[in-house]
Design a protein around this motif. Sequence first.
Motif, PDB file in Angstrom:
ATOM      1  N   PHE A   1       0.830  -1.209   0.000  1.00  0.00           N
ATOM      2  CA  PHE A   1       0.000   0.000   0.000  1.00  0.00           C
ATOM      3  C   PHE A   1       0.863   1.257   0.000  1.00  0.00           C
ATOM      4  CE2 PHE A   1      -2.217   3.354   2.306  1.00  0.00           C
ATOM      5  CZ  PHE A   1      -3.424   3.416   1.634  1.00  0.00           C
ATOM      6  N   LEU A   2       1.878   1.279   0.853  1.00  0.00           N
ATOM      7  CA  LEU A   2       2.750   2.455   0.919  1.00  0.00           C
ATOM      8  C   LEU A   2       3.520   2.654  -0.384  1.00  0.00           C
ATOM      9  CD1 LEU A   2       4.202   2.256   4.545  1.00  0.00           C
ATOM     10  CD2 LEU A   2       2.426   3.781   3.680  1.00  0.00           C
ATOM     11  N   MET A   3       3.969   1.565  -0.991  1.00  0.00           N
ATOM     12  CA  MET A   3       4.671   1.677  -2.269  1.00  0.00           C
ATOM     13  C   MET A   3       3.756   2.278  -3.329  1.00  0.00           C
ATOM     14  SD  MET A   3       6.473  -1.310  -4.571  1.00  0.00           S
ATOM     15  CE  MET A   3       7.256  -2.013  -3.129  1.00  0.00           C
ATOM     16  N   ALA A   4       2.496   1.829  -3.351  1.00  0.00           N
ATOM     17  CA  ALA A   4       1.545   2.361  -4.327  1.00  0.00           C
ATOM     18  C   ALA A   4       1.287   3.842  -4.082  1.00  0.00           C
ATOM     19  CB  ALA A   4       0.234   1.575  -4.260  1.00  0.00           C
ATOM     20  N   ALA A   5       1.130   4.236  -2.816  1.00  0.00           N
ATOM     21  CA  ALA A   5       0.859   5.643  -2.512  1.00  0.00           C
ATOM     22  C   ALA A   5       2.048   6.526  -2.869  1.00  0.00           C
ATOM     23  CB  ALA A   5       0.507   5.796  -1.032  1.00  0.00           C
ATOM     24  N   VAL A   6       3.259   6.084  -2.530  1.00  0.00           N
ATOM     25  CA  VAL A   6       4.456   6.891  -2.772  1.00  0.00           C
ATOM     26  C   VAL A   6       4.703   7.075  -4.263  1.00  0.00           C
ATOM     27  CG1 VAL A   6       6.974   6.869  -2.541  1.00  0.00           C
ATOM     28  CG2 VAL A   6       5.549   6.357  -0.573  1.00  0.00           C
ATOM     29  N   ILE A   7       4.370   6.084  -5.068  1.00  0.00           N
ATOM     30  CA  ILE A   7       4.634   6.167  -6.513  1.00  0.00           C
ATOM     31  C   ILE A   7       3.470   6.812  -7.261  1.00  0.00           C
ATOM     32  CG2 ILE A   7       5.016   4.804  -8.608  1.00  0.00           C
ATOM     33  CD1 ILE A   7       6.615   2.855  -6.911  1.00  0.00           C
ATOM     34  N   SER A   8       2.238   6.410  -6.956  1.00  0.00           N
ATOM     35  CA  SER A   8       1.101   6.819  -7.783  1.00  0.00           C
ATOM     36  C   SER A   8       0.700   8.274  -7.559  1.00  0.00           C
ATOM     37  CB  SER A   8      -0.095   5.907  -7.521  1.00  0.00           C
ATOM     38  OG  SER A   8      -0.465   5.945  -6.155  1.00  0.00           O
ATOM     39  N   ILE A   9       0.808   8.798  -6.344  1.00  0.00           N
ATOM     40  CA  ILE A   9       0.387  10.184  -6.101  1.00  0.00           C
ATOM     41  C   ILE A   9       1.297  11.186  -6.823  1.00  0.00           C
ATOM     42  CG2 ILE A   9       0.026  11.946  -4.332  1.00  0.00           C
ATOM     43  CD1 ILE A   9      -0.838   9.710  -2.431  1.00  0.00           C
ATOM     44  N   PRO A  10       2.627  11.112  -6.682  1.00  0.00           N
ATOM     45  CA  PRO A  10       3.468  12.023  -7.491  1.00  0.00           C
ATOM     46  C   PRO A  10       3.319  11.785  -8.994  1.00  0.00           C
ATOM     47  CG  PRO A  10       4.729  11.063  -5.692  1.00  0.00           C
ATOM     48  CD  PRO A  10       3.437  10.323  -5.747  1.00  0.00           C
ATOM     49  N   LEU A  11       3.169  10.514  -9.401  1.00  0.00           N
ATOM     50  CA  LEU A  11       3.009  10.233 -10.818  1.00  0.00           C
ATOM     51  C   LEU A  11       1.719  10.847 -11.353  1.00  0.00           C
ATOM     52  CD1 LEU A  11       4.095   8.810 -13.327  1.00  0.00           C
ATOM     53  CD2 LEU A  11       2.855   6.745 -12.592  1.00  0.00           C
ATOM     54  N   GLY A  12       0.665  10.832 -10.554  1.00  0.00           N
ATOM     55  CA  GLY A  12      -0.585  11.462 -10.966  1.00  0.00           C
ATOM     56  C   GLY A  12      -0.408  12.949 -11.208  1.00  0.00           C
ATOM     57  N   TYR A  13       0.346  13.598 -10.331  1.00  0.00           N
ATOM     58  CA  TYR A  13       0.590  15.034 -10.518  1.00  0.00           C
ATOM     59  C   TYR A  13       1.430  15.294 -11.769  1.00  0.00           C
ATOM     60  CZ  TYR A  13       2.437  19.711  -9.752  1.00  0.00           C
ATOM     61  OH  TYR A  13       2.799  21.017  -9.922  1.00  0.00           O
ATOM     62  N   ILE A  14       2.441  14.455 -11.995  1.00  0.00           N
ATOM     63  CA  ILE A  14       3.310  14.647 -13.163  1.00  0.00           C
ATOM     64  C   ILE A  14       2.519  14.439 -14.455  1.00  0.00           C
ATOM     65  CG2 ILE A  14       5.311  13.709 -14.381  1.00  0.00           C
ATOM     66  CD1 ILE A  14       6.498  13.047 -11.624  1.00  0.00           C
ATOM     67  N   ILE A  15       1.676  13.420 -14.494  1.00  0.00           N
ATOM     68  CA  ILE A  15       0.898  13.144 -15.703  1.00  0.00           C
ATOM     69  C   ILE A  15      -0.061  14.289 -15.995  1.00  0.00           C
ATOM     70  CG2 ILE A  15      -0.875  11.623 -16.678  1.00  0.00           C
ATOM     71  CD1 ILE A  15       0.513   9.295 -15.344  1.00  0.00           C
ATOM     72  N   VAL A  16      -0.699  14.814 -14.958  1.00  0.00           N
ATOM     73  CA  VAL A  16      -1.635  15.922 -15.147  1.00  0.00           C
ATOM     74  C   VAL A  16      -0.906  17.190 -15.576  1.00  0.00           C
ATOM     75  CG1 VAL A  16      -3.220  17.458 -13.908  1.00  0.00           C
ATOM     76  CG2 VAL A  16      -3.392  14.999 -13.603  1.00  0.00           C
ATOM     77  N   SER A  17       0.289  17.381 -15.070  1.00  0.00           N
ATOM     78  CA  SER A  17       1.032  18.615 -15.365  1.00  0.00           C
ATOM     79  C   SER A  17       1.646  18.601 -16.759  1.00  0.00           C
ATOM     80  CB  SER A  17       2.129  18.826 -14.311  1.00  0.00           C
ATOM     81  OG  SER A  17       1.572  18.896 -13.013  1.00  0.00           O
ATOM     82  N   VAL A  18       2.036  17.433 -17.245  1.00  0.00           N
ATOM     83  CA  VAL A  18       2.680  17.323 -18.565  1.00  0.00           C
ATOM     84  C   VAL A  18       1.709  16.627 -19.511  1.00  0.00           C
ATOM     85  CG1 VAL A  18       4.698  16.502 -19.835  1.00  0.00           C
ATOM     86  CG2 VAL A  18       4.925  17.175 -17.421  1.00  0.00           C
ATOM     87  N   ARG A  19       1.068  17.386 -20.379  1.00  0.00           N
ATOM     88  CA  ARG A  19       0.025  16.844 -21.256  1.00  0.00           C
ATOM     89  C   ARG A  19       0.559  15.739 -22.160  1.00  0.00           C
ATOM     90  NH1 ARG A  19      -4.664  18.203 -18.932  1.00  0.00           N
ATOM     91  NH2 ARG A  19      -4.728  20.426 -18.413  1.00  0.00           N
ATOM     92  N   LEU A  20       1.806  15.864 -22.586  1.00  0.00           N
ATOM     93  CA  LEU A  20       2.383  14.852 -23.464  1.00  0.00           C
ATOM     94  C   LEU A  20       2.468  13.501 -22.753  1.00  0.00           C
ATOM     95  CD1 LEU A  20       3.675  14.142 -26.167  1.00  0.00           C
ATOM     96  CD2 LEU A  20       5.894  14.847 -25.208  1.00  0.00           C
ATOM     97  N   LEU A  21       2.818  13.529 -21.471  1.00  0.00           N
ATOM     98  CA  LEU A  21       2.872  12.281 -20.707  1.00  0.00           C
ATOM     99  C   LEU A  21       1.480  11.662 -20.568  1.00  0.00           C
ATOM    100  CD1 LEU A  21       5.397  12.948 -17.799  1.00  0.00           C
ATOM    101  CD2 LEU A  21       5.659  11.419 -19.739  1.00  0.00           C
ATOM    102  N   GLU A  22       0.472  12.522 -20.383  1.00  0.00           N
ATOM    103  CA  GLU A  22      -0.889  12.007 -20.262  1.00  0.00           C
ATOM    104  C   GLU A  22      -1.307  11.274 -21.531  1.00  0.00           C
ATOM    105  OE1 GLU A  22      -5.327  13.511 -18.858  1.00  0.00           O
ATOM    106  OE2 GLU A  22      -3.675  14.934 -19.057  1.00  0.00           O
ATOM    107  N   LYS A  23      -0.895  11.796 -22.672  1.00  0.00           N
ATOM    108  CA  LYS A  23      -1.261  11.152 -23.938  1.00  0.00           C
ATOM    109  C   LYS A  23      -0.419   9.904 -24.205  1.00  0.00           C
ATOM    110  CE  LYS A  23      -2.730  15.469 -26.153  1.00  0.00           C
ATOM    111  NZ  LYS A  23      -2.475  16.427 -27.258  1.00  0.00           N
ATOM    112  N   ALA A  24       0.832   9.916 -23.761  1.00  0.00           N
ATOM    113  CA  ALA A  24       1.743   8.829 -24.102  1.00  0.00           C
ATOM    114  C   ALA A  24       1.786   7.723 -23.049  1.00  0.00           C
ATOM    115  CB  ALA A  24       3.153   9.379 -24.319  1.00  0.00           C
TER     116      ALA A  24
END
Length: 260
Positions: A77-100
């Motif tokens: 659970f902690l591994m998922a939270a530590v990775i997925s929450i920052p990754l969610g912010y990065i994907i939302v912030s960089v439109r190209l990453l969201e598409k790719a």
Amino acid sequence: MGPDAAPSQAAEWASAIAWPLASFAVLLLAWEWLVPLAGVPEYILPVPSAFFERLWTDRALIFQHTLVTANEIVLGFLMAAVISIPLGYIIVSVRLLEKAVYPVIVFFQLVPKIAIAPLFVVWFGFGLFPKVLLTFLLCFFPTLVASMTGFRALDERVLYLTRSMGATPWQTFRKVRVPAALNYIFSGLKVSAVFAATGAIVGEFVGANSGLGYLLLRGTSFLDMPLIFACLVALSVVGILFSYLVDGLEVLLMPWQRKS
């Protein structure tokens, strides 16, 4: 906060605990009396007194295996939270990453995790890591989607306002973006908390020499129904405690949502 706030809050907490306990007590009493009346044999459905007695007599063994499963749940659970929450912010912030990247993540999410669990045993053996990895995979996507939704939910006009007031990107992220997204993030974390126990148990079913899943399989092999139900009670307690920990963390990090 008025002088009657503390007693009122204490009464509310007592009510929140008393009603579920009363419901469980009624259910267990009905189970205890109706199963023998219906003539159901113990090797099919044991009465609560039988498996609670087994839970007490084998408490050391069950507690030892419970700690193994709880460790897998928390780490995944902690591994998922530590990775997925920052990754969610990065994907939302960089439109190209969201598409790719996001379509690739969705594709891998569609692969049944139970189907690939045996591969983890082949690749990583019977130790802790394959169970933690399976738990991580089950918790990752709900937390990621909730995080992306939360970081998108902020009105763009608020960002324009913070920039016009001279706020730095870090100040905007810490003071505006994260508080606005926390409600969504914790919704995802609560869903992931349910999936975490499932991932750990499935991983133990596939291949393990310790843990509640292993103990459940051992009880099934010998048709030891009191042991099976005792393990289910222990697993339920772990799930409830873990869920309350997530709720407590939500209250700690979101004080503005506490009831006055």
